[in-house]
Design a protein around this motif. Structure first.
Motif, mmCIF file in Angstrom:
data_model
loop_
_atom_site.group_PDB
_atom_site.id
_atom_site.type_symbol
_atom_site.label_atom_id
_atom_site.label_comp_id
_atom_site.label_asym_id
_atom_site.label_seq_id
_atom_site.Cartn_x
_atom_site.Cartn_y
_atom_site.Cartn_z
ATOM 1 N N ARG A 11 -18.410 -21.422 -40.968
ATOM 2 C CA ARG A 11 -17.354 -20.436 -41.155
ATOM 3 C C ARG A 11 -17.674 -19.421 -42.258
ATOM 4 N N ALA A 12 -18.896 -19.410 -42.759
ATOM 5 C CA ALA A 12 -19.216 -18.536 -43.893
ATOM 6 C C ALA A 12 -18.928 -17.068 -43.581
ATOM 7 N N ALA A 13 -19.308 -16.610 -42.386
ATOM 8 C CA ALA A 13 -19.083 -15.209 -42.047
ATOM 9 C C ALA A 13 -17.582 -14.926 -41.921
ATOM 10 N N GLU A 14 -16.871 -15.842 -41.305
ATOM 11 C CA GLU A 14 -15.427 -15.655 -41.146
ATOM 12 C C GLU A 14 -14.741 -15.566 -42.505
ATOM 13 N N ARG A 15 -15.113 -16.453 -43.419
ATOM 14 C CA ARG A 15 -14.519 -16.436 -44.760
ATOM 15 C C ARG A 15 -14.828 -15.128 -45.474
ATOM 16 N N THR A 16 -16.054 -14.667 -45.317
ATOM 17 C CA THR A 16 -16.438 -13.418 -45.976
ATOM 18 C C THR A 16 -15.613 -12.262 -45.430
ATOM 19 N N PHE A 17 -15.479 -12.223 -44.120
ATOM 20 C CA PHE A 17 -14.678 -11.176 -43.497
ATOM 21 C C PHE A 17 -13.236 -11.226 -44.027
ATOM 22 N N GLN A 18 -12.678 -12.430 -44.054
ATOM 23 C CA GLN A 18 -11.289 -12.579 -44.508
ATOM 24 C C GLN A 18 -11.127 -12.160 -45.967
ATOM 25 N N LEU A 19 -12.085 -12.590 -46.777
ATOM 26 C CA LEU A 19 -11.977 -12.316 -48.203
ATOM 27 C C LEU A 19 -12.033 -10.809 -48.470
ATOM 28 N N ILE A 20 -12.985 -10.138 -47.834
ATOM 29 C CA ILE A 20 -13.094 -8.695 -48.040
ATOM 30 C C ILE A 20 -11.808 -8.006 -47.586
ATOM 31 N N SER A 21 -11.310 -8.395 -46.418
ATOM 32 C CA SER A 21 -10.087 -7.763 -45.910
ATOM 33 C C SER A 21 -8.906 -8.030 -46.832
ATOM 34 N N GLN A 22 -8.796 -9.271 -47.309
ATOM 35 C CA GLN A 22 -7.669 -9.620 -48.180
ATOM 36 C C GLN A 22 -7.721 -8.855 -49.490
ATOM 37 N N VAL A 23 -8.888 -8.861 -50.108
ATOM 38 C CA VAL A 23 -9.009 -8.195 -51.405
ATOM 39 C C VAL A 23 -8.783 -6.700 -51.223
ATOM 40 N N ALA A 24 -9.365 -6.164 -50.155
ATOM 41 C CA ALA A 24 -9.198 -4.734 -49.894
ATOM 42 C C ALA A 24 -7.722 -4.397 -49.733
ATOM 43 N N GLY A 25 -6.964 -5.324 -49.189
ATOM 44 C CA GLY A 25 -5.542 -5.097 -48.959
ATOM 45 C C GLY A 25 -4.722 -4.952 -50.229
ATOM 46 N N ARG A 26 -5.326 -5.210 -51.389
ATOM 47 C CA ARG A 26 -4.586 -5.080 -52.650
ATOM 48 C C ARG A 26 -4.491 -3.630 -53.092
ATOM 49 N N ALA A 27 -5.269 -2.749 -52.492
ATOM 50 C CA ALA A 27 -5.285 -1.356 -52.970
ATOM 51 C C ALA A 27 -4.401 -0.480 -52.102
ATOM 52 N N GLY A 28 -3.799 0.495 -52.733
ATOM 53 C CA GLY A 28 -3.052 1.516 -52.002
ATOM 54 C C GLY A 28 -1.850 0.979 -51.281
ATOM 55 N N ARG A 29 -1.106 0.078 -51.923
ATOM 56 C CA ARG A 29 0.049 -0.514 -51.259
ATOM 57 C C ARG A 29 1.319 0.309 -51.455
ATOM 58 N N GLY A 30 1.303 1.228 -52.414
ATOM 59 C CA GLY A 30 2.507 2.029 -52.640
ATOM 60 C C GLY A 30 2.303 3.439 -52.134
ATOM 61 N N GLU A 31 2.846 4.374 -52.895
ATOM 62 C CA GLU A 31 2.736 5.778 -52.518
ATOM 63 C C GLU A 31 1.306 6.297 -52.692
ATOM 64 N N LEU A 32 0.627 5.734 -53.698
ATOM 65 C CA LEU A 32 -0.710 6.248 -54.032
ATOM 66 C C LEU A 32 -1.760 5.691 -53.076
ATOM 67 N N PRO A 33 -2.656 6.536 -52.616
ATOM 68 C CA PRO A 33 -3.698 6.040 -51.708
ATOM 69 C C PRO A 33 -4.715 5.175 -52.455
#
Ligand code: ADP
Ligand code: ZN
Length: 761
Positions: free
Chosen positions: A600-622
């Motif tokens: 599952r190493a590739a799956e975990r990597t994909f998930q982690l990048i997507s999750q961490v990336a999801g922390r940015a630009g959650r409000g009005e600011l891009p």
């Protein structure tokens, strides 16, 4: 039911000689005990208790020379055993375990190859597994005036006491002793010794009320739900209102408004007189998350692993009395005694932490589906990056997939830039930690007064200390892993057993001097970023700096108030955080999990990048995301950057199918661990041979036994064996029966049975 093996009765015959047996009571109870044997034990019910002993009550019973707490699962008027012992005490006036939970735990026993009693044991709060409840806990703190002198005295001779004293000095306040021992992987004997010397304080205190019980984060109710939210909600409400239940996969990108869908669905359930359970990963169980639910609903009960036994019991009883109709919690909250359950939400369903790490090794996602099914409730598995198991269950029609592909903020998915660190200019030490692009964006972010998150999924300063002479790494004395260098405490630390040693001056293998630090952990990132951004306010969030829940909450609070500019952290910061002023996320080394020996190493990597990336630009600011990597072409990285979940899932599913790995088939893992290598080898080989023979005519394949990837941990040898099974319930049952009978037949060492393992280490 195998009544023949009833040690409760057999022991009795040994010493009860002489007086004639008493006349038989007319009522017998089957009692499930926390034993790894697939049977219930029969006890007679004393006449005076006959009216009150019913399925689901707890009783104290004699077992061998001891007394144990068990749960009554059934009653009978007759008993074919020659002698049975009597129930010693009845512990409940009313059944503590409902018929629903009895059935669910029985299902868990079958599904995960453990006994009913073991499954019940996992479900009950600890306080209910003892005869008497305790409301007190032991908290530890440093005694006044204790510091460097005492530390120096312990440094060489008493590494365990040193570790404990140093950590307490670090914490500076009080911490529950049990929690501290768990984190440091120590028994409490080090604490007792330090206490005797007067260096630390140990106090017995009443358990405080849990802070999460009172957190209330205002989350304005949106004026109206977005189209995609309405569409998802309608699909979910229908089976709730009809009372038929159903299982759904809510696939919504981060920030698409899944939480609002849960809230609206639960609101509807409450109107209908039904209750709800919301499971979130332990790490996402922040005051922020809990507050959202508490702000919307009256009487939310919170259950998490860091609560004391007394707090947990209080919550459990509130739910049982019907005072709390919404439960929010980590894995074990799934077993809250909620009557008329209408909704179960498993948020971030792909998280490996939903799998329990000890017997019974259940997966909360699968148990949630089963509990919802039997209660005719609606089960919602939510994720931005569903597990391949859920993705393929949705393709097969076992789950209904609902999609929310757009962010609420309207910014669309934040742009992800991949930086190939191999093409960056190198410094004296080889590749620099931060690419030019990341540094530029960081400077701009800070300039604008916005916030950044830097993610590195490793603790410590450097994960490896390496000898350029003999090319060996410095390894743990007791485990088969490399030691990580922790700068602030000046020690090499084993991330497997927590053992610590001072840095050797020369290579322990070839004695040459000049050992080198390789790689970077979160501690190094924090130190290096301070050099390039000297005015920024930086804070690190990992399990070294966040010993107590208070630390975690304090840091998140400060970040939310804008008192921190850059948050550096491990996966502790990957999920759940919703801070609108975060506009830059940097993933320092996206490859760190990619090459682990796990399918599952590739799956975990994909998930982690997507999750961490999801922390940015959650409000009005891009927001912007920079992913640093040495493998920019790897599908997990390329497709995560392109926000292409389906592309990744299809690609990955194909690879798995070739190897017959989940979700294409299922796995059962057996693990043997012992100080004696011979015992481990003999037992695993014997079971492996027996299993191969039993499964000869089946479609299952036995792989191994072979040394586990971590072949030695804490001086214990580890070997494992995998059985690959096609997706077929009958085959699965066949394998589990074979596994159980072979495991029991093994020479001396019992294997740990892990059905659908999420970790193969
Ligand atoms: P997810 O759980 O999918 O990551 P959230 O439910 O946390 O997404 O929503 C992301 C952000 O959008 C939150 O700040 C939330 O308050 C806001 N939000 C959600 N739904 C709406 C809506 N219908 N209207 C306005 N804002 C919303
Ligand atoms: Zn170790």
């Amino acid at each position: 039911m195998a009544r023949a093996s009833n040690p409760g009765a057999r022991e009795l015959t040994l010493f009860e000689v002489g007086p004639a047996p008493k006349p038989r009571a007319a009522l017998y109870a089957e009692v499930a005990l926390n034993r790894p044997v697939d049977t219930q034990f029969t006890y007679s019910v004393p006449a005076e208790l006959a009216a009150r002993v019913v399925p689901g009550v707890r009783v104290a019973v004699p077992f061998g020379a001891e007394r144990e707490v068990g749960v009554v699962t059934a009653l009978a008027r007759e008993c074919e055993l020659a002698r049975v012992r009597e129930i010693a005490a009845l512990l409940d006036d009313e059944p503590m375990v409902s018929a629903e939970l009895l059935a669910l735990t029985r299902w868990i026993g079958r599904r995960y190859a453990c006994s009913w009693g073991e499954a019940l044991h996992a479900v009950l709060p600890a306080a209910l597994k003892r005869e008497r409840e305790t409301a007190k806990v032991v908290v530890a703190s440093i005694a006044p005036g204790i510091g460097a002198t005492e530390l120096a005295e312990l440094e060489e001779a008493q590494p365990k006491q040193h570790r404990m004293l140093r950590t307490l000095i670090d914490i500076g306040g009080r911490i529950e002793l049990r929690d501290l021992c768990r984190q440091l992987n120590l028994s409490d004997s080090a604490a007792r010794t330090l206490h005797k010397r007067g260096w630390i304080r140990l106090e017995k205190v009443e358990a405080d009320a849990d802070e999460l019980e009172t957190s209330r984060t205002a989350r304005p109710r949106p004026e109206r739900l977005h189209e995609s939210q309405v569409a998802a909600l309608e699909r979910l409400r229908e089976p709730l209102e009809r009372g038929t239940g159903g299982a759904f996969l809510l696939h919504g990108v981060t920030g698409s408004g899944k939480t609002e869908v849960y809230l609206a669905l639960i609101e509807r359930a409450l109107e209908l007189g039904r209750g709800a359970i919301v499971l979130v990963p332990e790490i996402a169980l922040t005051p922020q998350t809990v507050g959202w639910f508490r702000a919307r609903f009256e009487n939310v009960a919170v259950l998490h692993s860091r609560m004391t036994d007394a707090q947990r019991l209080r919550m459990w009883k509130r739910v049982q009395r019907g005072e709390a109709r919404v439960v929010v919690g980590a894995r074990s909250a799934l077993f809250a005694p909620m009557d008329k359950l209408g909704v179960i939400v498993v948020d971030e369903e792909h998280e490996p932490s939903f799998k329990q790490g000890s017997t019974p090794r259940y997966h909360a996602r699968d148990v949630a589906i089963e509990r919802a099914r039997s209660a005719n409730a609606v089960c919602v598995l939510g994720s931005a990056t569903p597990s391949l198991e859920s993705w393929s269950a949705a393709r097969a029609g076992a789950l209904v997939r609902l999609s929310m592909p757009k962010r609420i903020s309207g910014h669309g998915a934040p742009p992800v830039e991949i930086v190939d660190v191999r093409s960056e200019p190198t410094g004296a030490q080889g590749h620099k930690l931060f690419s030019r692009r990341l540094l530029l964006l960081l400077a701009e972010t800070l300039e604008r007064g916005e916030q950044a998150i830097l993610f590195q999924n490793r603790r410590g300063f450097a994960p490896v200390l390496w000898c350029p002479g003999c090319k060996e790494t410095v390894r743990c004395r007791r485990c088969d892993v490399a030691l990580a260098w922790h700068q602030r405490i000046s020690r090499l630390v084993c991330h497997s057993c927590c053992d610590e040693v001072p840095a050797p001056k020369s290579c322990p293998t070839c004695t040459r001097p000049g050992l080198r630090f390789i790689g970077a952990g979160s501690e190094r990132i924090e130190l290096e970023i301070a050099k390039v951004a000297p005015t920024a306010r930086i804070r690190r969030m990992d399990s070294d700096t966040m010993r107590r829940r208070e630390d975690y909450e304090e840091t998140l609070g400060a970040f939310g108030r804008g008192e921190i500019d850059v948050l550096v952290g491990t996966q502790m910061i990957a999920k759940g955080l919703d801070f609108p002023r975060v506009t830059l996320v940097g993933i320092i080394s996206a490859d760190s999990a990619l090459h682990l020996p796990d399918f599952r190493a590739a799956e975990r990597t994909f998930q982690l990048i997507s999750q961490v990336a999801g922390r940015a630009g959650r409000g009005e600011l891009p927001g912007r995301i920079v992913v640093q990597t040495m493998s920019p072409q790897h599908p997990a990285i390329r497709l995560a950057a392109a926000h292409d979940y389906d592309g990744f899932a299809l690609h990955e599913a194909e690879l798995r199918a070739e190897l017959a790995y989940p979700p294409h088939g299922r796995l059962v893992r057996l693990l043997w661990e012992d100080a004696s290598e011979k015992l481990v080898v003999d037992s695993s080989v014997a079971v492996g041979d027996a299993l191969r023979e039993k499964l000869l005519d089946s479609a299952a394949v036995v792989l191994g036994p072979a040394p586990a990837p971590i072949a030695i941990a804490r001086d214990r040898h580890r070997r494992h064996l995998l059985v690959k099974i096609p997706l077929d319930d009958a085959q699965m049952q066949l394998v589990l029966d074979a596994v159980r009978s072979s495991a029991d037949a093994a020479p001396k060492l019992r294997a740990v049975i892990d059905v659908d393992p999420v970790s193969l280490f």
